[in-house]
Design a protein around this motif. Structure first.
Motif, short mmCIF file in Angstrom:
data_model
loop_
_atom_site.label_atom_id
_atom_site.label_comp_id
_atom_site.label_asym_id
_atom_site.label_seq_id
_atom_site.Cartn_x
_atom_site.Cartn_y
_atom_site.Cartn_z
N VAL A 152 0.84 -1.21 0.00
CA VAL A 152 0.00 0.00 0.00
C VAL A 152 0.87 1.25 0.00
O VAL A 152 0.62 2.22 -0.73
CB VAL A 152 -0.95 -0.02 1.21
N TYR A 156 1.13 4.45 -2.83
CA TYR A 156 1.12 5.89 -2.54
C TYR A 156 2.41 6.55 -3.02
O TYR A 156 2.39 7.62 -3.64
CB TYR A 156 0.98 6.12 -1.03
N SER A 186 -3.58 9.01 6.46
CA SER A 186 -3.48 7.56 6.29
C SER A 186 -2.04 7.13 6.02
O SER A 186 -1.60 6.07 6.47
CB SER A 186 -4.38 7.09 5.15
N TYR A 211 -8.49 2.69 0.52
CA TYR A 211 -7.45 3.46 -0.17
C TYR A 211 -7.66 3.52 -1.68
O TYR A 211 -7.17 4.44 -2.33
CB TYR A 211 -6.08 2.85 0.12
N GLU A 214 -9.07 6.72 -3.22
CA GLU A 214 -8.08 7.80 -3.16
C GLU A 214 -7.02 7.63 -4.24
O GLU A 214 -6.61 8.60 -4.90
CB GLU A 214 -7.43 7.81 -1.78
N TRP A 215 -6.56 6.39 -4.45
CA TRP A 215 -5.57 6.13 -5.49
C TRP A 215 -6.11 6.48 -6.87
O TRP A 215 -5.41 7.09 -7.68
CB TRP A 215 -5.14 4.66 -5.46
#
Length: 255
Positions: A152, A156, A186, A211, A214-215
């Motif tokens: 993860v 990001y 986060s 997530y 958001e990605w």
């Protein structure tokens, strides 16, 4: 990194077959979310002698080694300098990050020349390296339940490095520093959990869905930022000529 660890890593380099242009530290140490059990990802360029690039028998363009060095897990990958420069001009973000990594294990005056030229060859279309990498990460995350916290964080990191590059023209691979700009709570939480839990720390079942939205938004921002980027459309012609001259000089030094 402690002095003892640095010396152990440098000891690895003394056993390399070819002269080295540079070696830097990449991976979680560069990205700002290493844990005590993280391995050491060494990346760089070696210089094949002239006799191994003009004959029928060509030298190794890519060298990959993985071994344990006094308790340190070391992953070493180097490219011949010509391949390194070709990848750089081909918009390869991994090579670009290796060249400019501040975690330097071995350097030369020619490495400094390379650093003076390389960013002048970076175009706005480097964004597609980061877009492609992040899309693959997104696919992997959706098929692997639960994904690791490390995975993860990598997603990001890739997206935010790409966004920061096309918007500012500056390369930043460290997620902690990137998050000083983007300020995702986060991310700070995930880094702390990775440090405490190590390389194999996992997300809770189904948590990746928190997530993914958001990605996808960030990927859309990256796509839209390409045409408005501060970066040029084409590499600087004089810088390209400088890279060519640098390669020739490096080859001739091996005669």
């Amino acid at each position: 990194m402690q002095d003892e660890q640095l010396e152990q890593l440098r000891a690895t380099l003394t056993r390399q077959r070819y002269p080295l242009l540079f070696i830097t530290l990449s991976g979680s140490h560069l990205y700002g979310f290493s844990s005590p059990d993280s391995d050491y990802d060494l990346r760089g360029a070696h210089i094949l002698p002239l006799r191994e690039v003009i004959g029928l028998r060509e030298g190794e363009e890519t060298i990959e080694q993985h071994h344990s060095e006094n308790g340190l897990e070391v992953d070493l990958v180097t490219y011949d300098v010509r391949k390194c420069l070709t990848l750089l001009l081909g918009k390869n973000g991994n090579v670009l990050e290796a060249i400019y990594s501040p975690l330097v294990i071995h350097t030369t005056p020619e490495h400094e020349e390379l650093k003076a030229l390389a960013m002048r060859c970076v175009t706005r279309y480097y964004a597609y390296h980061y877009l492609g990498f992040a899309r693959n990460r997104l696919k992997q995350a959706s098929h692997k339940q639960p994904p690791s916290i490390k995975s993860v964080l990598h997603t990001y990191r890739v997206i935010l490095t790409g966004l920061h590059l096309v918007r500012t023209g500056e390369l930043e691979a460290n997620l902690r520093r990137l998050n000083e700009v983007f300020r995702f709570s986060s991310v700070a939480d995930l880094i702390a959990r990775k440090e405490a839990g190590g390389e194999k720390a996992q997300l809770e079942e189904g948590a990746v869905a928190l997530y993914e939205a958001e990605w996808r938004r960030l990927l859309s921002d990256l796509e839209q930022s390409v045409e408005s980027s501060v970066l040029p459309v084409k590499p600087d012609a004089q810088a390209q000529a400088g890279l060519n001259d640098l390669l020739i000089r490096l080859r001739l030094q091996t005669v």
